[in-house]
Write a protein that holds these residues in place. Structure first.
Motif, PDB file in Angstrom:
ATOM      1  N   ASP A 127       0.867  -1.182   0.000  1.00 12.90           N
ATOM      2  CA  ASP A 127       0.000   0.000   0.000  1.00 12.90           C
ATOM      3  C   ASP A 127       0.899   1.226   0.000  1.00 12.90           C
ATOM      4  OD1 ASP A 127      -1.733   2.107   0.517  1.00 12.90           O
ATOM      5  OD2 ASP A 127      -2.928   0.981   1.952  1.00 12.90           O
ATOM      6  N   PRO A 128       0.857   2.039  -1.046  1.00 15.23           N
ATOM      7  CA  PRO A 128       1.755   3.187  -1.124  1.00 15.23           C
ATOM      8  C   PRO A 128       1.526   4.228  -0.020  1.00 15.23           C
ATOM      9  CG  PRO A 128       0.139   3.269  -2.895  1.00 15.23           C
ATOM     10  CD  PRO A 128      -0.029   1.942  -2.207  1.00 15.23           C
ATOM     11  N   ARG A 129       0.429   4.119   0.704  1.00 19.62           N
ATOM     12  CA  ARG A 129       0.170   5.051   1.816  1.00 19.62           C
ATOM     13  C   ARG A 129       0.946   4.672   3.065  1.00 19.62           C
ATOM     14  NH1 ARG A 129      -6.172   4.278   1.811  1.00 19.62           N
ATOM     15  NH2 ARG A 129      -5.343   2.158   1.688  1.00 19.62           N
ATOM     16  N   PHE A 130       1.308   3.382   3.174  1.00 18.43           N
ATOM     17  CA  PHE A 130       1.999   2.903   4.374  1.00 18.43           C
ATOM     18  C   PHE A 130       3.501   3.099   4.159  1.00 18.43           C
ATOM     19  CE2 PHE A 130       3.616  -0.100   7.526  1.00 18.43           C
ATOM     20  CZ  PHE A 130       2.782   0.164   8.594  1.00 18.43           C
ATOM     21  N   THR A 131       3.979   4.277   4.551  1.00 20.21           N
ATOM     22  CA  THR A 131       5.352   4.675   4.271  1.00 20.21           C
ATOM     23  C   THR A 131       6.107   5.000   5.552  1.00 20.21           C
ATOM     24  OG1 THR A 131       4.752   7.009   4.144  1.00 20.21           O
ATOM     25  CG2 THR A 131       4.614   5.724   2.081  1.00 20.21           C
ATOM     26  N   LEU A 132       7.393   5.226   5.386  1.00 19.16           N
ATOM     27  CA  LEU A 132       8.200   5.698   6.501  1.00 19.16           C
ATOM     28  C   LEU A 132       7.670   7.049   6.979  1.00 19.16           C
ATOM     29  CD1 LEU A 132      10.620   5.505   8.392  1.00 19.16           C
ATOM     30  CD2 LEU A 132      12.027   6.497   6.562  1.00 19.16           C
ATOM     31  N   GLY A 133       7.202   7.872   6.042  1.00 20.01           N
ATOM     32  CA  GLY A 133       6.641   9.167   6.409  1.00 20.01           C
ATOM     33  C   GLY A 133       5.448   9.035   7.340  1.00 20.01           C
ATOM     34  N   LEU A 134       4.579   8.053   7.084  1.00 15.84           N
ATOM     35  CA  LEU A 134       3.434   7.811   7.958  1.00 15.84           C
ATOM     36  C   LEU A 134       3.909   7.459   9.358  1.00 15.84           C
ATOM     37  CD1 LEU A 134       0.395   7.381   8.508  1.00 15.84           C
ATOM     38  CD2 LEU A 134       0.700   5.038   7.681  1.00 15.84           C
ATOM     39  N   LEU A 135       4.871   6.564   9.438  1.00 13.85           N
ATOM     40  CA  LEU A 135       5.402   6.152  10.734  1.00 13.85           C
ATOM     41  C   LEU A 135       6.019   7.348  11.471  1.00 13.85           C
ATOM     42  CD1 LEU A 135       5.860   3.730  12.609  1.00 13.85           C
ATOM     43  CD2 LEU A 135       8.084   3.439  11.506  1.00 13.85           C
ATOM     44  N   LEU A 136       6.761   8.185  10.749  1.00 15.25           N
ATOM     45  CA  LEU A 136       7.370   9.359  11.379  1.00 15.25           C
ATOM     46  C   LEU A 136       6.317  10.366  11.829  1.00 15.25           C
ATOM     47  CD1 LEU A 136      10.462   9.862   9.052  1.00 15.25           C
ATOM     48  CD2 LEU A 136      10.406   8.839  11.345  1.00 15.25           C
ATOM     49  N   ASP A 137       5.237  10.500  11.063  1.00 15.36           N
ATOM     50  CA  ASP A 137       4.136  11.389  11.477  1.00 15.36           C
ATOM     51  C   ASP A 137       3.490  10.891  12.767  1.00 15.36           C
ATOM     52  OD1 ASP A 137       4.546  13.027   9.271  1.00 15.36           O
ATOM     53  OD2 ASP A 137       2.838  12.233   8.144  1.00 15.36           O
ATOM     54  N   VAL A 138       3.250   9.593  12.859  1.00 15.59           N
ATOM     55  CA  VAL A 138       2.653   9.018  14.075  1.00 15.59           C
ATOM     56  C   VAL A 138       3.608   9.216  15.248  1.00 15.59           C
ATOM     57  CG1 VAL A 138       1.918   6.863  15.180  1.00 15.59           C
ATOM     58  CG2 VAL A 138       1.215   7.372  12.829  1.00 15.59           C
ATOM     59  N   LYS A 139       4.885   8.976  14.997  1.00 17.76           N
ATOM     60  CA  LYS A 139       5.888   9.176  16.046  1.00 17.76           C
ATOM     61  C   LYS A 139       5.856  10.622  16.544  1.00 17.76           C
ATOM     62  CE  LYS A 139      10.850   9.298  16.731  1.00 17.76           C
ATOM     63  NZ  LYS A 139      12.181   9.100  16.156  1.00 17.76           N
ATOM     64  N   GLN A 140       5.786  11.587  15.639  1.00 23.20           N
ATOM     65  CA  GLN A 140       5.778  13.002  16.018  1.00 23.20           C
ATOM     66  C   GLN A 140       4.535  13.357  16.831  1.00 23.20           C
ATOM     67  OE1 GLN A 140       8.343  15.031  15.790  1.00 23.20           O
ATOM     68  NE2 GLN A 140       7.148  16.507  16.951  1.00 23.20           N
TER      69      GLN A 140
END
Length: 76
Positions: A26-39
């Protein structure tokens, strides 16, 4: 105790987990998503700014399990 004049409320149907994409990616499940959740966790006072590699992996796995149905058809 149920009030005789009120109907019991039912739980709304869940939206998640969603089906996994047929391609498995799924192109939505990215490192960016994980970093956003972390933030967001950091902003709410959780010490994710001190998280280690295993912490990041555990967060990624938990987020994946929340978002996507298991491949065997059941929820995990």
């Amino acid at each position: 105790m149920v009030d005789e004049h009120r109907t019991p409320q039912t739980e709304p149907e869940r939206v998640f987990p969603i089906p996994r994409p047929a391609s498995g990616n799924d192109p939505r499940f990215t490192l960016g998503l994980l970093l956003d959740v972390k933030q967001v966790l950091v902003q709410h006072g959780y010490p994710m700014d001190q998280a280690t590699g295993p912490d990041h992996l555990a967060l990624k796995q938990a987020l994946f399990r929340f978002l996507y149905a298991s491949t065997d058809g059941g929820e995990r």
